[in-house]
Design an enzyme around this catalytic site. Structure first.
Site, short mmCIF file in Angstrom:
data_model
loop_
_atom_site.label_atom_id
_atom_site.label_comp_id
_atom_site.label_asym_id
_atom_site.label_seq_id
_atom_site.Cartn_x
_atom_site.Cartn_y
_atom_site.Cartn_z
CB CYS A 115 -0.94 0.00 1.20
SG CYS A 115 -2.12 -1.36 1.13
CG HIS A 250 -3.15 3.67 1.68
ND1 HIS A 250 -3.59 3.22 0.45
CD2 HIS A 250 -3.24 2.60 2.52
CE1 HIS A 250 -3.92 1.95 0.55
NE2 HIS A 250 -3.72 1.55 1.79
CG ASN A 280 -6.48 -0.80 0.80
OD1 ASN A 280 -5.76 -0.33 -0.08
ND2 ASN A 280 -6.01 -1.25 1.95
O1 UT7 Z 1 -3.79 -0.84 3.40
C1 UT7 Z 1 -2.93 -1.56 4.21
C2 UT7 Z 1 -3.23 -1.35 5.60
N1 UT7 Z 1 -4.43 -2.07 5.98
C3 UT7 Z 1 -5.22 -1.48 6.83
O2 UT7 Z 1 -5.01 -0.36 7.17
C4 UT7 Z 1 -6.33 -2.28 7.44
C5 UT7 Z 1 -6.27 -2.08 8.91
N2 UT7 Z 1 -7.33 -2.73 9.66
C6 UT7 Z 1 -8.61 -2.35 9.55
O3 UT7 Z 1 -8.97 -1.52 8.77
C7 UT7 Z 1 -9.60 -2.99 10.52
O4 UT7 Z 1 -8.90 -3.70 11.50
C8 UT7 Z 1 -10.61 -3.92 9.80
C9 UT7 Z 1 -11.57 -3.10 8.96
C10 UT7 Z 1 -9.90 -4.94 8.96
C11 UT7 Z 1 -11.44 -4.65 10.87
O5 UT7 Z 1 -12.07 -3.72 11.73
P1 UT7 Z 1 -11.99 -3.91 13.32
O6 UT7 Z 1 -12.80 -2.85 13.92
O7 UT7 Z 1 -10.53 -3.98 13.68
O8 UT7 Z 1 -12.73 -5.28 13.51
P2 UT7 Z 1 -12.16 -6.63 14.16
O9 UT7 Z 1 -11.15 -7.26 13.27
O10 UT7 Z 1 -11.79 -6.35 15.57
O11 UT7 Z 1 -13.46 -7.54 14.14
C12 UT7 Z 1 -14.61 -7.21 14.93
C13 UT7 Z 1 -15.67 -8.27 14.69
C14 UT7 Z 1 -15.15 -9.69 14.81
O12 UT7 Z 1 -16.14 -10.46 15.41
P3 UT7 Z 1 -16.05 -10.85 16.97
O13 UT7 Z 1 -14.76 -11.60 17.12
O14 UT7 Z 1 -16.06 -9.55 17.69
O15 UT7 Z 1 -17.27 -11.68 17.18
C15 UT7 Z 1 -14.99 -10.13 13.38
O16 UT7 Z 1 -15.11 -11.52 13.22
O17 UT7 Z 1 -16.18 -8.16 13.36
C16 UT7 Z 1 -16.12 -9.43 12.71
N3 UT7 Z 1 -15.91 -9.22 11.28
C17 UT7 Z 1 -16.91 -9.00 10.42
N4 UT7 Z 1 -18.24 -8.94 10.57
C18 UT7 Z 1 -18.98 -8.68 9.48
C19 UT7 Z 1 -14.72 -9.16 10.61
N5 UT7 Z 1 -14.95 -8.93 9.32
C20 UT7 Z 1 -16.29 -8.81 9.16
C21 UT7 Z 1 -17.12 -8.55 8.06
N6 UT7 Z 1 -18.46 -8.50 8.26
N7 UT7 Z 1 -16.63 -8.35 6.81
#
Ligand code: UT7
Length: 323
Positions: A115, A250, A280
């Site tokens: 990225c 980004h 992204n």
């Molecule tokens: O470009 C390169 C750099 N990349 C980034 O900058 C990405 C950085 N990370 C992020 O943007 C975020 O961490 C994400 C968008 C990937 C995830 O958001 P989050 O607020 O960190 O969510 P999380 O991973 O803590 O997940 C929260 C919950 C989980 O469920 P439980 O364990 O709380 O029951 C996940 O399983 O959301 C669940 N989950 C989803 N639910 C519905 C994860 N993906 C999804 C989804 N739809 N697509």
């Protein structure tokens, strides 16, 4: 002794015609429009059609940038293409762009910093231009992220999209307070290489592999790394959150962008956002956003534009450009 500076002459972009909405995605994977919008700000992404390759996207963006610059391809003597999704393991997709433009002079190569690719490519091209070795460069970010996604993994497949953007840079005599790339700052820290990676490759599995990410871990590091490297750019130039006209980050996640801008004291109205429409697009996200903001008249000549990116590796970087 005279000094040279890389001035932006034009920019352009290309997005594949197919659009995949959150609602459509939710039919094939356990997710929802609400979750994706609230956690990321993404509403839709573009997906390359079968047979449409990264170099095709890059070539279309390069042509648009040349047209915007009012330049002929023959004036270009350097092509730097940032991508993590090349057409083939080798040769570089940049040489396909070179051939597509009908060029047999100068040289072309790919840069791979995920990225952060566009900021890396801009930095490398800038070094060639200010050294006086080359005169005009195409700096391109192009990706077909859809080809390396695991479409059954809801934690990653909802986040990414395809697209390409490009800028044309020209080496000119530096003028005090004048236009051009003012400073660039690159960083990497390979200790984090397992947090965002593709689980395949020529020398490991012999396959292309799929993108894997510990999203929460990446998120945890992102804002600190981004703000650090922007502070480096401010320290090197004496510019600040107040003096910049536009912040073009980004586009990975709306929450990361907002938190970074807030931490730096950058006013929300200065922030260019395209993550809602593009997802992204990795190395393509910054030139796509630049192209959008130039196209709709927000970014104008002489504006001070701040770029930043952070991604797999980890890699990260910033650039300040007097447009
Ligand atoms: O470009 C390169 C750099 N990349 C980034 O900058 C990405 C950085 N990370 C992020 O943007 C975020 O961490 C994400 C968008 C990937 C995830 O958001 P989050 O607020 O960190 O969510 P999380 O991973 O803590 O997940 C929260 C919950 C989980 O469920 P439980 O364990 O709380 O029951 C996940 O399983 O959301 C669940 N989950 C989803 N639910 C519905 C994860 N993906 C999804 C989804 N739809 N697509």
């Amino acid at each position: 002794m005279s000094r040279l500076r890389s001035v932006v002459r034009g920019c352009g972009s290309y997005l594949p015609a197919d659009v995949l909405s959150n609602e459509e995605l939710a039919k094939s994977v356990d997710t929802s429009d609400d979750w994706i919008v609230q956690r990321t700000g993404i509403r839709q992404r573009h997906i390359a059609s079968p047979g449409e390759m990264t170099s095709d996207l890059a070539l279309a963006a390069a042509r648009a940038a040349l047209e915007n610059a009012g330049m002929d391809a023959a004036e270009i003597d350097l092509i730097v293409l940032a991508t993590s999704t090349p057409d083939n393991t080798f040769p570089a997709s940049a040489v396909a762009v070179q051939a597509g433009l009908g060029l047999t002079t100068g040289f072309a190569f790919d840069v791979q910093a995920v990225c952060s690719g566009f900021v890396y490519a801009l930095t490398v091209a800038d070094k060639f231009l200010v050294s006086g070795q080359h005169k005009r460069a195409l700096v391109i970010g192009a990706e077909t992220m859809s080809r390396i996604l695991d479409w059954t993994d809801r934690t990653t497949c909802v986040l990414f999209g395809d697209g390409a953007g490009a800028v044309v840079l020209e080496a000119v005599e530096a003028v005090e307070g004048g236009r051009g790339v003012l400073t660039t700052h690159l960083r990497s820290d390979g200790r984090h290489k397992g947090k965002l990676f593709v689980d395949g490759g020529p020398s490991s599995t012999g396959t292309v592999g799929h993108l894997r990410m510990e999203g929460r871990e990446v998120f945890r590091h992102a804002v600190g790394m981004i703000t650090d490297v922007i502070r480096d750019a401010f320290a090197a130039t004496g510019e600040s959150a107040e003096t910049i006209d536009w912040f073009v980050p980004h586009q990975a996640n709306r929450r990361i962008i907002d938190a970074s801008a807030q931490k730096l004291g950058i006013a929300p109205e200065k922030v260019v956002i395209t993550v809602d429409g593009h997802g992204n697009t990795s190395a393509a996200s910054i030139p796509l956003a630049l192209s959008a903001a130039v196209g709709d008249g927000r970014i104008k000549q002489d504006d001070l534009v701040l770029l930043e990116a952070m991604g797999g590796g980890f890699t990260w970087g910033s650039a300040l450009v007097r447009w």
